[in-house]
Scaffold this motif. Structure first.
Motif, PDB file in Angstrom:
ATOM      1  N   ASP A  21     -11.265  30.810 -16.370  1.00 53.20           N
ATOM      2  CA  ASP A  21     -12.232  29.960 -17.066  1.00 53.20           C
ATOM      3  C   ASP A  21     -11.818  29.877 -18.536  1.00 53.20           C
ATOM      4  OD1 ASP A  21     -14.464  28.398 -17.522  1.00 53.20           O
ATOM      5  OD2 ASP A  21     -15.768  30.121 -17.871  1.00 53.20           O
ATOM      6  N   SER A  22     -10.730  29.153 -18.772  1.00 53.10           N
ATOM      7  CA  SER A  22     -10.146  29.080 -20.100  1.00 53.10           C
ATOM      8  C   SER A  22      -9.437  27.742 -20.263  1.00 53.10           C
ATOM      9  CB  SER A  22      -9.137  30.221 -20.272  1.00 53.10           C
ATOM     10  OG  SER A  22      -8.380  30.064 -21.442  1.00 53.10           O
ATOM     11  N   VAL A  23      -9.338  27.294 -21.509  1.00 49.51           N
ATOM     12  CA  VAL A  23      -8.578  26.070 -21.766  1.00 49.51           C
ATOM     13  C   VAL A  23      -7.079  26.334 -21.765  1.00 49.51           C
ATOM     14  CG1 VAL A  23     -10.438  24.978 -23.076  1.00 49.51           C
ATOM     15  CG2 VAL A  23      -8.713  26.319 -24.292  1.00 49.51           C
ATOM     16  N   PHE A  24      -6.697  27.613 -21.806  1.00 53.58           N
ATOM     17  CA  PHE A  24      -5.272  27.947 -21.798  1.00 53.58           C
ATOM     18  C   PHE A  24      -4.663  27.540 -20.456  1.00 53.58           C
ATOM     19  CE2 PHE A  24      -1.491  30.576 -21.409  1.00 53.58           C
ATOM     20  CZ  PHE A  24      -0.942  30.455 -22.678  1.00 53.58           C
ATOM     21  N   PRO A  25      -3.499  26.888 -20.463  1.00 50.76           N
ATOM     22  CA  PRO A  25      -2.883  26.396 -19.224  1.00 50.76           C
ATOM     23  C   PRO A  25      -2.142  27.493 -18.445  1.00 50.76           C
ATOM     24  CG  PRO A  25      -1.554  25.746 -21.106  1.00 50.76           C
ATOM     25  CD  PRO A  25      -2.785  26.433 -21.662  1.00 50.76           C
ATOM     26  N   TRP A  26      -2.900  28.400 -17.864  1.00 49.83           N
ATOM     27  CA  TRP A  26      -2.319  29.532 -17.154  1.00 49.83           C
ATOM     28  C   TRP A  26      -1.455  29.111 -15.974  1.00 49.83           C
ATOM     29  CZ3 TRP A  26      -1.843  33.885 -19.461  1.00 49.83           C
ATOM     30  CH2 TRP A  26      -2.783  34.309 -20.399  1.00 49.83           C
ATOM     31  N   GLY A  27      -1.819  28.041 -15.301  1.00 47.13           N
ATOM     32  CA  GLY A  27      -1.045  27.587 -14.151  1.00 47.13           C
ATOM     33  C   GLY A  27       0.361  27.159 -14.538  1.00 47.13           C
ATOM     34  N   THR A  28       0.465  26.351 -15.566  1.00 49.40           N
ATOM     35  CA  THR A  28       1.780  25.906 -16.048  1.00 49.40           C
ATOM     36  C   THR A  28       2.574  27.088 -16.577  1.00 49.40           C
ATOM     37  OG1 THR A  28       0.902  23.731 -16.580  1.00 49.40           O
ATOM     38  CG2 THR A  28       2.960  24.356 -17.654  1.00 49.40           C
ATOM     39  N   PHE A  29       1.904  27.967 -17.300  1.00 51.27           N
ATOM     40  CA  PHE A  29       2.554  29.179 -17.813  1.00 51.27           C
ATOM     41  C   PHE A  29       3.150  29.981 -16.655  1.00 51.27           C
ATOM     42  CE2 PHE A  29       2.455  33.636 -19.171  1.00 51.27           C
ATOM     43  CZ  PHE A  29       3.070  33.561 -20.407  1.00 51.27           C
ATOM     44  N   ALA A  30       2.385  30.160 -15.593  1.00 53.95           N
ATOM     45  CA  ALA A  30       2.828  30.956 -14.440  1.00 53.95           C
ATOM     46  C   ALA A  30       4.044  30.339 -13.750  1.00 53.95           C
ATOM     47  CB  ALA A  30       1.682  31.137 -13.443  1.00 53.95           C
ATOM     48  N   VAL A  31       4.018  29.023 -13.513  1.00 49.60           N
ATOM     49  CA  VAL A  31       5.156  28.412 -12.818  1.00 49.60           C
ATOM     50  C   VAL A  31       6.400  28.416 -13.693  1.00 49.60           C
ATOM     51  CG1 VAL A  31       3.790  27.022 -11.218  1.00 49.60           C
ATOM     52  CG2 VAL A  31       4.526  26.009 -13.374  1.00 49.60           C
ATOM     53  N   ASN A  32       6.239  28.228 -14.987  1.00 49.63           N
ATOM     54  CA  ASN A  32       7.407  28.223 -15.868  1.00 49.63           C
ATOM     55  C   ASN A  32       8.034  29.616 -15.978  1.00 49.63           C
ATOM     56  OD1 ASN A  32       7.309  25.493 -16.322  1.00 49.63           O
ATOM     57  ND2 ASN A  32       6.193  25.659 -18.242  1.00 49.63           N
ATOM     58  N   VAL A  33       7.214  30.643 -16.104  1.00 49.85           N
ATOM     59  CA  VAL A  33       7.743  32.005 -16.176  1.00 49.85           C
ATOM     60  C   VAL A  33       8.383  32.395 -14.845  1.00 49.85           C
ATOM     61  CG1 VAL A  33       7.105  34.446 -16.438  1.00 49.85           C
ATOM     62  CG2 VAL A  33       6.203  32.734 -18.029  1.00 49.85           C
TER      63      VAL A  33
END
Length: 119
Positions: free
Chosen positions: A29-41
């Protein structure tokens, strides 16, 4: 033949990117793009594992195809821009610093793991 390997990898990577992004983001529940961060890492780690440890055909299939479709610099850039535009400048800065730092760290970790496992 090489282009078929790239296409085959991308056919897995693109839907995997979408599904992973949605699954990860729905848990935060955050505006931070955790999904994109996860796939890129994850893509950085996979590319690190592949570096110097597999054949050129596997690199085309998994590196260029799978990781090329899994990771996304354009979405990373767009989401960072949107964060900055909507007043979430610290999140934007965190996304840039975190993505680059953790991504490079994941790539180095992948290379290290590959050398440790496969010599």
């Amino acid at each position: 033949m090489n282009w078929l390997l790239v296409v085959a990898g991308a056919m897995v990577g693109a839907p995997l990117r979408y599904l992973t992004d949605r699954a990860v983001q729905s848990r935060h529940d955050s505006v931070f793009p955790w999904g994109t961060f996860a796939v890129n890492v994850t893509g950085c780690l996979i590319l690190g594992l592949l570096t110097g440890s597999v054949s050129s055909h596997v690199q085309l299939l998994l590196g260029t195809g799978l990781c090329g479709a899994l990771t996304t610099y354009s979405t990373f850039s767009y989401e960072t821009l949107r964060l900055a535009e909507t007043g979430a400048g610290l999140y934007a800065l965190g996304n840039v610093v975190g993505s680059v730092t953790v991504g490079i760290g994941a790539a180095f970790t992948g290379v290290w793991l590959a050398e440790a496992v496969w010599g």
